[in-house]
Design an enzyme around this catalytic site. Structure first.
Site, PDB file in Angstrom:
ATOM      1  N   LYS A  34       3.074 -10.044   1.009  1.00 28.03           N
ATOM      2  CA  LYS A  34       2.526 -10.718   2.198  1.00 28.03           C
ATOM      3  C   LYS A  34       1.769 -11.984   1.802  1.00 28.03           C
ATOM      4  O   LYS A  34       0.653 -12.219   2.255  1.00 28.03           O
ATOM      5  CB  LYS A  34       1.617  -9.753   2.951  1.00 28.03           C
ATOM      6  N   CYS A  35       2.399 -12.791   1.004  1.00 28.01           N
ATOM      7  CA  CYS A  35       1.768 -13.982   0.430  1.00 28.01           C
ATOM      8  C   CYS A  35       2.598 -15.214   0.792  1.00 28.01           C
ATOM      9  O   CYS A  35       3.810 -15.115   1.001  1.00 28.01           O
ATOM     10  CB  CYS A  35       1.709 -13.795  -1.096  1.00 28.01           C
TER      11      CYS A  35
END
Length: 183
Positions: A34-35
């Site tokens: 989730k970057c």
């Protein structure tokens, strides 16, 4: 001591001696699902497909130490990587890369390399500097991992060749891999 002296855990929690990769070129990378850099999984998979038959291996180590960007379990991370990005290189068990619980491998990597800054031409470089300045004003002074998708290139001899911050263009990494393959 070199990389081959370490063992790590696969996603299924089985021990993997890095000596099983002896003689190969390794690209070791801490990852997160989730970057802003997560799409690098796609670039890494293309790189892996291009060079795996030439003795290049990519080892991914999920890490949740950077703003909680890898909250999932090892199983959910494996599923995400294969379903979303078609990842076929090994994605190991989730680890810490900094601090008192850092994996011994990452302690070695970070104490034997320096942080040389983010590539200023990358659109996220300024934002990373801003975040890190607030959290740790002296962040430029140590070799700790600064963010997800920091990469280490390891030569066939098990020695660290290069460190690449997440803002480093994949073309630069590819060029260094090709240089090692030519040796």
């Amino acid at each position: 001591m070199n990389i081959y002296d370490f063992t790590v855990k696969a996603a299924d929690r089985k021990t993997v001696p890095l000596s099983c990769y002896e003689g190969q070129i390794l690209l070791i990378v801490n990852t997160a699902s989730k970057c802003g850099f997560t799409p690098q999984y796609e670039e890494l998979e293309k790189l892996y497909q291009s060079y795996k038959d030439h003795g290049v291996q990519i080892l991914a180590f999920p890490c949740n130490q950077f703003h909680g960007q890898e909250p999932g379990s090892d199983d959910s991370i494996q599923s995400f990587c294969s379903l979303t990005y078609g990842v076929t290189f090994p994605v190991m068990a989730k680890i810490d890369v900094n601090g008192p619980n850092a994996s011994p491998l990452y302690h070695y990597l970070t104490t034997h390399t320096e942080f040389k800054g983010f590539d200023p031409s990358h659109p996220l470089a300024g934002r990373l500097d801003e975040i890190l300045e607030k959290e740790a004003p002296d962040y430029k002074e140590n070799g700790d991992i600064k963010w997800n998708f920091t990469k280490f290139l390891i030569g066939r001899d098990g020695e660290i060749q290069s460190r690449f911050e997440p803002t480093t263009p994949i073309q630069k990494i590819k060029a260094e891999i090709e240089s090692l393959l030519a040796d």
